[in-house]
Scaffold this motif. Structure first.
Motif, PDB file in Angstrom:
ATOM      1  N   TRP A 175       1.277  -1.632   0.156  1.00  0.00           N
ATOM      2  CA  TRP A 175      -0.511   0.219   0.322  1.00  0.00           C
ATOM      3  C   TRP A 175       0.855   1.238   0.212  1.00  0.00           C
ATOM      4  O   TRP A 175       1.808   1.262   0.613  1.00  0.00           O
ATOM      5  N   THR A 176       1.065   2.676  -0.669  1.00  0.00           N
ATOM      6  CA  THR A 176       1.595   3.342  -1.167  1.00  0.00           C
ATOM      7  C   THR A 176       0.391   4.324  -0.981  1.00  0.00           C
ATOM      8  O   THR A 176      -1.270   4.340  -1.051  1.00  0.00           O
ATOM      9  N   MET A 177       1.208   6.113  -0.842  1.00  0.00           N
ATOM     10  CA  MET A 177      -0.087   7.241  -0.930  1.00  0.00           C
ATOM     11  C   MET A 177      -0.573   7.168  -2.658  1.00  0.00           C
ATOM     12  O   MET A 177      -1.379   8.083  -2.324  1.00  0.00           O
ATOM     13  N   ALA A 178       0.105   6.596  -3.355  1.00  0.00           N
ATOM     14  CA  ALA A 178      -0.541   6.529  -4.843  1.00  0.00           C
ATOM     15  C   ALA A 178      -1.316   5.480  -5.288  1.00  0.00           C
ATOM     16  O   ALA A 178      -1.957   5.296  -6.266  1.00  0.00           O
ATOM     17  N   GLY A 179      -1.916   4.273  -4.122  1.00  0.00           N
ATOM     18  CA  GLY A 179      -2.835   3.207  -4.428  1.00  0.00           C
ATOM     19  C   GLY A 179      -1.340   2.255  -4.143  1.00  0.00           C
ATOM     20  O   GLY A 179      -0.622   2.289  -2.956  1.00  0.00           O
TER      21      GLY A 179
END
Length: 579
Positions: A488-492
């Motif tokens: 999981w990342t800040m961009a999806g």
């Protein structure tokens, strides 16, 4: 700190032992450095042992952290309050292998390399089979394997050294019946007795009036083993403060400093030897390593080759450092190459012939992620510490770099947000030595470049630090890298193999093409303005990507200049800085 005694040798005992050994060597480091006269009187045995064990601790802790993360991922926070469905923790084999690997990749100097092989020998016994834990018998076997394998790793074993102390510890353990605490105590007592006798077995020690420094370090490590299983500080026939001996080899009161000493570096009159110490990790097959041993044995002395399973740590003292490295290239792939110049008028000469080196007024010490940037920083006058991908430097390495800079005032650039606490610990230690240190919290090598560009050593220290801090803070940083796993990342959600663009430490772009992802990152950064773009390319990025980005800046941002560097094996595909 208070420790709960371990009944058996399990994964937790490995973790406890490594931690206690690091603490013990931390307290004894300066004393051990001071009595270091063999094989080279360069005053760094204690420090090398400490750095080796520091790497060991980091590897073991990483295994525990990995299992904790795996348990959370499998069970989750709502898994009925239990992690019964997930891994409960590392096995003894996991921890023992991590201990050996951490020591191997972090081994420093002759003493650290031998200690790495001692720990590897123990791990071979502790990781054998599917044991949940080892008992006193297993510990006896582990200590014997350790002593034998360390002796085999040294090209020309010398008695009166750490090898003698290790063999004595194993011999004493062989005669002990009982649990791990009983065996550890017997090994420690045997090591202490052998250590006290080392001056009588090695003339260079007797002339200097000291016991063997490497053996003294091993005694400290075995003392931590006793504490692990008994909960009590080890006390043996040789008090730790009795590092000096009288001419016939018995303990004598003193502060542990040899009779002949210059600037804290012990020197033995009349001793001469090769000019360079060469150390490197080597990826190679067993047959190639055997040929390498023969080649290096003809080039120099103090040859120690440890490891196995395709990864080796090579240590040798030579006059031709280039030939030693070339021999490694012929055998396989050497990396993390360290070459130390002992130098004429340094450790092989008497104190009377060695003029004290004047301290510089100010220096910059920087952590850099690749060989290319290391060269750039060095050309700019900085003392560098190379951080290999996945192998961040320990605090001890930063301390050594500050000492190597030999300045009254030092500006420290960690160039990595994750190194903030490590750098702070190093700064605190060297401040206690009377060095004025300013830590600028640079989070990327491109911020360090900006800080170094405005560095003026002729300015007042505070003014220089403020200027460098301002330049670093005004530089936005980004990197383009490849995802190793689904996350999981800040961009999806990213998948393994995706190209990630991180801006100021957070994932901002997920793509599939390096050039396109880098261009998107660059456009986002320049949308907030900028006058200078710095691009640092890793080895795996083709020149066409750099040309594409330079063209994009030239055509889309008329008032912005671009500067390009090759960073070498720096981990990230691309580093970007915008000032």
């Amino acid at each position: 700190m208070a420790q709960v005694p371990q009944t058996f040798f399990d994964a937790l005992a490995v973790r406890t032992w490594c931690g206690l050994a690091l603490e013990t060597l931390g307290r004894a480091r300066e004393e051990i450095d001071a009595i270091n006269v063999y094989p080279v009187a360069d005053g760094d045995t204690g420090t090398n042992l400490y750095l080796t064990v520091e790497s060991t601790v980091a590897a073991v802790e990483a295994v525990f952290a990995g299992h904790a993360a795996g348990s959370e991922a499998v069970g989750g926070p709502d898994a009925a309050g239990s992690d019964a469905d997930g891994p409960e923790g590392p096995t003894l084999a996991d921890a023992a292998r991590a201990m050996a690997h951490g020591a191997l990749i972090g081994a420093r100097g002759n003493s650290g390399t031998i200690l790495a092989q001692l720990l590897r020998g123990m791990a071979q016994v502790l990781a054998d089979g599917d044991l949940d834990h080892a008992d006193g018998r297993d510990l006896r076997l582990a200590l014997r394997r350790a002593a034998d394998s360390a002796r085999q790793a040294v090209a020309h074993p010398v008695e009166g050294t750490v090898l003698t102390v290790a063999s004595a510890a194993a011999d004493a353990a062989d005669g002990a019946e009982g649990d791990c605490g009983t065996v550890a105590r017997a090994a420690y007592d045997g090591a202490c007795t052998a250590l006290a006798e080392t001056p009588g077995r090695l003339p260079v020690l007797e002339r200097a009036g000291v016991v063997d420094a490497g053996g003294r370090g091993l005694v400290a490590v075995l003392g931590a083993l006793v504490e692990t299983f008994t909960g009590e500080k080890a006390r043996g026939p040789l008090r730790h403060s009795q590092a000096r001996v009288d001419p016939v080899g018995g303990p004598a009161p003193g502060d542990g400093v040899p009779d002949v000493c210059t600037d804290g570096v012990a020197v033995v009159p009349g001793e001469e030897g090769p000019a360079f110490e060469v150390i490197y990790l080597l990826e190679a097959e067993d047959a190639a390593v055997e040929r390498l041993r023969g080649r290096l044995d003809t080039l120099g002395d103090s040859l120690v080759v440890v490891g196995g399973d395709g990864l080796w740590n090579v240590h040798v003292h030579v006059d031709d450092a280039g030939a030693a490295v070339e021999a490694g290239i012929e055998a396989g792939r050497p990396h993390r190459i360290r070459i130390t110049h002992f130098g004429a008028g340094d450790v092989h000469t008497t104190g009377a012939d060695r003029p004290p080196r004047e301290r510089a007024e100010r220096a910059v010490v920087a952590v850099v992620p690749g060989e290319g940037l290391a060269g750039l920083y060095t050309e700019a006058g900085a003392t560098t510490v190379l951080a290999r991908p996945g192998e961040p430097p320990a605090s001890g390495e930063l301390v050594q770099a500050v000492r190597r800079a030999h300045a009254r005032e030092v500006v420290l650039l960690p160039n990595d947000a994750d190194l903030r606490h490590t750098a702070a610990a190093a700064a605190e230690q060297v401040r206690a030595e009377g060095i004025r240190v300013a830590l600028i919290p640079t989070r990327s090598a491109v911020q360090g470049i900006a800080a170094l560009a405005v560095h003026e050593p002729d300015r007042r220290f505070d003014e220089d630090v403020v200027s460098m801090t301002s330049a670093a803070g005004a530089t936005r940083y980004a990197e383009v890298t490849v995802a190793e796993r689904q996350s999981w990342t800040m961009a999806g959600i990213c998948q393994a193999g995706d190209v990630l663009g991180l801006i100021d430490g957070d994932v901002a772009v997920i793509g599939s093409d390096v050039a396109v992802t880098a261009e998107t990152v660059l456009d986002r950064m320049l949308s907030a303005g900028g006058e200078m773009v710095t691009l640092v390319l890793g080895d795996d990025v083709p020149d066409t990507v750099a040309a594409h980005l330079e063209s994009r800046v030239r055509e889309g941002y008329l008032a912005v200049d671009t500067v390009l560097y090759r960073g070498g094996r720096q981990g990230a595909l691309l580093l970007i800085g915008v000032e």
